[in-house]
Design an enzyme around this catalytic site. Structure first.
Site, PDB file in Angstrom:
ATOM      1  N   LYS A  40      65.797  73.677  82.945  1.00 28.60           N
ATOM      2  CA  LYS A  40      64.719  73.005  83.693  1.00 28.60           C
ATOM      3  C   LYS A  40      65.409  71.944  84.519  1.00 28.60           C
ATOM      4  O   LYS A  40      64.669  71.792  85.772  1.00 28.60           O
ATOM      5  CB  LYS A  40      63.644  72.062  82.368  1.00 28.60           C
ATOM      6  N   ASN A  41      66.295  71.305  84.317  1.00 32.54           N
ATOM      7  CA  ASN A  41      66.508  70.157  85.125  1.00 32.54           C
ATOM      8  C   ASN A  41      67.529  70.559  86.246  1.00 32.54           C
ATOM      9  O   ASN A  41      68.010  69.809  87.072  1.00 32.54           O
ATOM     10  CB  ASN A  41      67.314  69.120  84.051  1.00 32.54           C
ATOM     11  N   ARG A 113      57.991  64.303  86.995  1.00 36.23           N
ATOM     12  CA  ARG A 113      58.921  63.497  87.798  1.00 36.23           C
ATOM     13  C   ARG A 113      59.252  63.927  89.071  1.00 36.23           C
ATOM     14  O   ARG A 113      59.954  63.357  90.061  1.00 36.23           O
ATOM     15  CB  ARG A 113      60.137  63.139  86.862  1.00 36.23           C
ATOM     16  N   CYS A 137      57.602  62.426  80.879  1.00 35.24           N
ATOM     17  CA  CYS A 137      57.614  61.985  79.463  1.00 35.24           C
ATOM     18  C   CYS A 137      57.552  60.372  79.419  1.00 35.24           C
ATOM     19  O   CYS A 137      58.265  59.565  80.403  1.00 35.24           O
ATOM     20  CB  CYS A 137      59.023  62.273  78.805  1.00 35.24           C
ATOM     21  N   ASP A 327      69.030  63.789  75.791  1.00 33.53           N
ATOM     22  CA  ASP A 327      68.251  64.748  75.291  1.00 33.53           C
ATOM     23  C   ASP A 327      68.657  65.394  74.190  1.00 33.53           C
ATOM     24  O   ASP A 327      67.950  66.196  73.609  1.00 33.53           O
ATOM     25  CB  ASP A 327      67.831  65.684  76.595  1.00 33.53           C
ATOM     26  N   VAL A 349      70.487  55.294  77.390  1.00 34.25           N
ATOM     27  CA  VAL A 349      69.948  55.550  78.707  1.00 34.25           C
ATOM     28  C   VAL A 349      68.468  55.230  78.771  1.00 34.25           C
ATOM     29  O   VAL A 349      68.224  54.725  79.969  1.00 34.25           O
ATOM     30  CB  VAL A 349      70.131  57.155  78.667  1.00 34.25           C
TER      31      VAL A 349
HETATM   32  N1  EPU Z   1      66.587  54.160  86.578  1.00 30.12           N
HETATM   33  C1  EPU Z   1      66.168  53.109  86.950  1.00 30.12           C
HETATM   34  N2  EPU Z   1      65.840  53.341  88.601  1.00 30.12           N
HETATM   35  C2  EPU Z   1      65.761  54.315  89.325  1.00 30.12           C
HETATM   36  C3  EPU Z   1      66.137  55.611  88.435  1.00 30.12           C
HETATM   37  C4  EPU Z   1      66.427  55.351  87.463  1.00 30.12           C
HETATM   38  O1  EPU Z   1      66.402  52.191  86.644  1.00 30.12           O
HETATM   39  O2  EPU Z   1      65.135  54.295  90.132  1.00 30.12           O
HETATM   40  C5  EPU Z   1      67.020  53.974  85.090  1.00 30.12           C
HETATM   41  C6  EPU Z   1      65.968  54.974  84.276  1.00 30.12           C
HETATM   42  O3  EPU Z   1      65.023  54.136  83.700  1.00 30.12           O
HETATM   43  C7  EPU Z   1      66.765  55.212  82.999  1.00 30.12           C
HETATM   44  C8  EPU Z   1      68.449  55.579  83.640  1.00 30.12           C
HETATM   45  O4  EPU Z   1      68.208  54.876  85.019  1.00 30.12           O
HETATM   46  O5  EPU Z   1      66.944  54.217  82.135  1.00 30.12           O
HETATM   47  C9  EPU Z   1      68.655  57.045  83.695  1.00 30.12           C
HETATM   48  O6  EPU Z   1      67.569  57.829  84.413  1.00 30.12           O
HETATM   49  P1  EPU Z   1      67.736  58.960  85.213  1.00 30.12           P
HETATM   50  O7  EPU Z   1      67.489  58.709  86.797  1.00 30.12           O
HETATM   51  O8  EPU Z   1      69.198  59.336  85.363  1.00 30.12           O
HETATM   52  O9  EPU Z   1      66.868  60.233  84.965  1.00 30.12           O
HETATM   53  P2  EPU Z   1      65.897  60.875  85.509  1.00 30.12           P
HETATM   54  O10 EPU Z   1      66.596  61.776  86.518  1.00 30.12           O
HETATM   55  O11 EPU Z   1      64.539  60.510  85.559  1.00 30.12           O
HETATM   56  C10 EPU Z   1      66.848  63.117  84.151  1.00 30.12           C
HETATM   57  C11 EPU Z   1      66.222  64.282  83.240  1.00 30.12           C
HETATM   58  C12 EPU Z   1      65.716  63.592  82.058  1.00 30.12           C
HETATM   59  C13 EPU Z   1      67.131  63.257  81.285  1.00 30.12           C
HETATM   60  C14 EPU Z   1      67.857  62.255  82.334  1.00 30.12           C
HETATM   61  C15 EPU Z   1      69.071  61.898  81.865  1.00 30.12           C
HETATM   62  C16 EPU Z   1      64.871  65.830  84.973  1.00 30.12           C
HETATM   63  C17 EPU Z   1      63.586  66.172  85.532  1.00 30.12           C
HETATM   64  N3  EPU Z   1      64.772  64.709  83.834  1.00 30.12           N
HETATM   65  O12 EPU Z   1      65.801  62.291  84.269  1.00 30.12           O
HETATM   66  O13 EPU Z   1      65.494  64.822  81.075  1.00 30.12           O
HETATM   67  O14 EPU Z   1      66.770  62.671  80.228  1.00 30.12           O
HETATM   68  O15 EPU Z   1      67.996  62.559  83.670  1.00 30.12           O
HETATM   69  O16 EPU Z   1      70.033  63.028  81.807  1.00 30.12           O
HETATM   70  O17 EPU Z   1      65.785  65.950  85.267  1.00 30.12           O
HETATM   71  C18 EPU Z   1      63.891  65.968  79.567  1.00 30.12           C
HETATM   72  O18 EPU Z   1      64.443  66.863  80.212  1.00 30.12           O
HETATM   73  O19 EPU Z   1      63.096  65.651  78.576  1.00 30.12           O
HETATM   74  C19 EPU Z   1      64.168  64.506  80.405  1.00 30.12           C
HETATM   75  C20 EPU Z   1      63.701  63.419  80.165  1.00 30.12           C
END
Ligand code: EPU
Length: 455
Positions: A40-41, A113, A137, A327, A349
């Site tokens: 998915k990601n 997202r 989520c 995850d 995280v």
């Molecule tokens: N963060 C910030 N500011 C930002 C972006 C992120 O403070 O502008 C913080 C977040 O709040 C969090 C941390 O940085 O505390 C990590 O967030 P990240 O940006 O790495 O996560 P994401 O890209 O929003 C993706 C996956 C998530 C997975 C995380 C970590 C997708 C669509 N989502 O989220 O997957 O948990 O990386 O590996 O790729 C899931 O599949 O259920 C899921 C939530």
């Protein structure tokens, strides 16, 4: 019967999963074979990358999940033709990219997202991007400040309007020197998708290097991008003038593979996960072995099983790759309720990713959440201001209960808990699980789970 929630109804419609509730007779080991397809990601981001090309792209192994349907809808709104065949092959043709109607994208964006990642490609293709409020989520604040700061560094102008965020690039996008405050997966992808067509060179420091990101880099390289991944989380991108379409088979879904592995452990079962690859799961496999699970790496997948006897407690810290993924903790925690002793899981995280444990406690688990986290002499990950720790005392028998899915990974752990528990459980709001787990009710049936579905 619970009424079909609005979230669940929308997601369910998109995955052809008609049921809102699964009624499970637990206490039976899961045993058999499941297939995992594209992650998915990765898949959703590779689909966005197709917008950058001037010829069509072909993506294979795309799973039938709601997040893919959201991105398909978004791409369609921007004039990209997306055609899928029954076997998960998607053809994406960006020949007629055009502005979308706000109402169209707003209706879709609230469920995922991914829309934030349209910023760079839309700025390149249309000179403007409008990003409505994002979904995904509810596991923390999930701010987008890293994304916006990076886009500004490329020369984008960010305006907030009542509709959401409007970005323009009056002078075009230029390569930038960016250091992320945290190795965010999404912000790293934002920089990649924006820099490949920006003028000049981009240096990104403190980048995320998850395997899904390296697979996205492989996609971009096929398209004509020049990207170098250096040691110590540094990525260099040399902007090019045009990109062509790609042909790519998506990497397997590590999160789904780890979820089935934890399900085998918790239910004392035996599951062969076809498509799982050792190289991308080594950190999970180490923990699986420490807890007492057995696995066998085969050419076409990995077999996971509970060898009998007692499971052992562990202390783990979630972290960015190559650490233990955030995850993976939710399904594993269900297995830890069956281990003999005290386990500790430090979630570093996201600041609110233990909400799902309430249902496990309702079923008999002994889990205490420590907001603010716990110090420990064995910890290796730097403590973060918003972290939490969960202390799990085991073994505790679980008994069936009525539970409601709170988020994607927490929801899957609820399924595992219901399958582990003795007696009947009703798990509602199933549509959320369909956001990331393809055909999961069919897979459960194939593993011998006893259940029925209700609308
Ligand atoms: N963060 C910030 N500011 C930002 C972006 C992120 O403070 O502008 C913080 C977040 O709040 C969090 C941390 O940085 O505390 C990590 O967030 P990240 O940006 O790495 O996560 P994401 O890209 O929003 C993706 C996956 C998530 C997975 C995380 C970590 C997708 C669509 N989502 O989220 O997957 O948990 O990386 O590996 O790729 C899931 O599949 O259920 C899921 C939530």
């Amino acid at each position: 019967m619970n009424p079909l929630s609005q979230d669940s109804r929308k997601a369910a419609m998109r995955t052809n999963l008609r049921a809102d509730t699964i009624v499970i007779e637990g206490g039976k080991p899961l045993s058999g074979t499941v297939d995992v397809r594209g992650a998915k990601n990765l898949v959703t981001k590779a689909m966005v990358a197709a917008l950058l090309a001037d010829t069509p792209s072909v993506l294979r192994d795309v799973p039938a999940i709601a997040d893919v349907n959201v991105v398909t809808g978004m791409l369609g709104a921007y004039g990209v033709t997306v055609e899928s065949s029954g076997d998960g092959t998607y053809e994406l043709d960006p020949a007629n990219v055009e502005r979308a109607h706000f109402a169209q994208i707003d209706a879709l964006a609230g469920e995922s997202r991914i829309p934030i990642l349209f910023c760079g490609p839309l700025l390149h293709r249309l000179g403007e991007a409008l990003i409505p409020d994002l979904g995904g989520c509810r596991i923390g604040n999930r701010p987008i400040n890293f994304h916006m700061d990076a886009l500004r560094a490329f020369g984008a102008v960010v305006d907030k309007s009542y509709e959401g965020i409007r970005l323009t690039a009056p002078d075009g996008l230029r390569g930038a020197d960016i250091e992320l405050p945290y190795p965010s997966v999404g912000a790293t992808e934002q920089v990649l998708l924006t820099s490949v067509l920006a003028e000049g060179t981009t240096e990104l420091r403190n980048a995320a290097i998850e395997p899904e990101i390296l697979d996205l880099i492989a996609v971009l390289q096929k398209m004509g991008a020049i990207i170098t991944v250096e040691p110590n989380r540094v990525i260099f991108i040399e902007g090019v003038e045009r990109l062509r379409g790609y042909e790519h088979r998506a990497m397997f879904d590590r999160n789904e593979a780890a979820s089935w592995a934890s399900a085998a452990l918790a239910t004392r079962g035996d599951i062969f996960v076809v498509g799982a690859r050792q190289q991308d799961l080594t950190t999970y496999l180490n923990v699986f072995r420490k807890v007492g699970g057995e696995f066998e790496v085969r050419e076409d997948g990995i077999r996971f099983w509970h060898p009998g006897g007692d499971l052992r407690p562990v202390e783990i810290e979630t972290d960015v790759h190559p650490g233990f993924m955030t995850d993976w903790q939710q399904p594993l925690i269900v297995a830890l309720t069956q281990a003999h002793g005290t386990s500790v899981v430090h979630e570093t995280v996201y600041e609110n990713r233990f909400g799902f444990t309430q249902a496990l406690v309702q079923m008999g688990a002994q889990i205490t959440i420590h907001p603010g986290g716990l110090a420990s002499p064995t910890r290796r990950v730097a403590r973060r201001p918003l972290e939490q720790s969960a202390v799990i005392e085991g073994p505790t028998p679980l008994t069936g209960a009525d539970i409601h899915v709170p988020d994607l990974r927490g929801g899957f752990s609820h399924l595992i808990a219901a399958l582990t528990a003795s007696g009947t459980s009703r798990v509602s709001n199933l549509g959320l699980i369909g956001r990331g787990y393809e055909h999961f009710t069919d897979k459960l049936a194939g593993l011998g789970a006893e259940f029925r579905l209700e609308d």
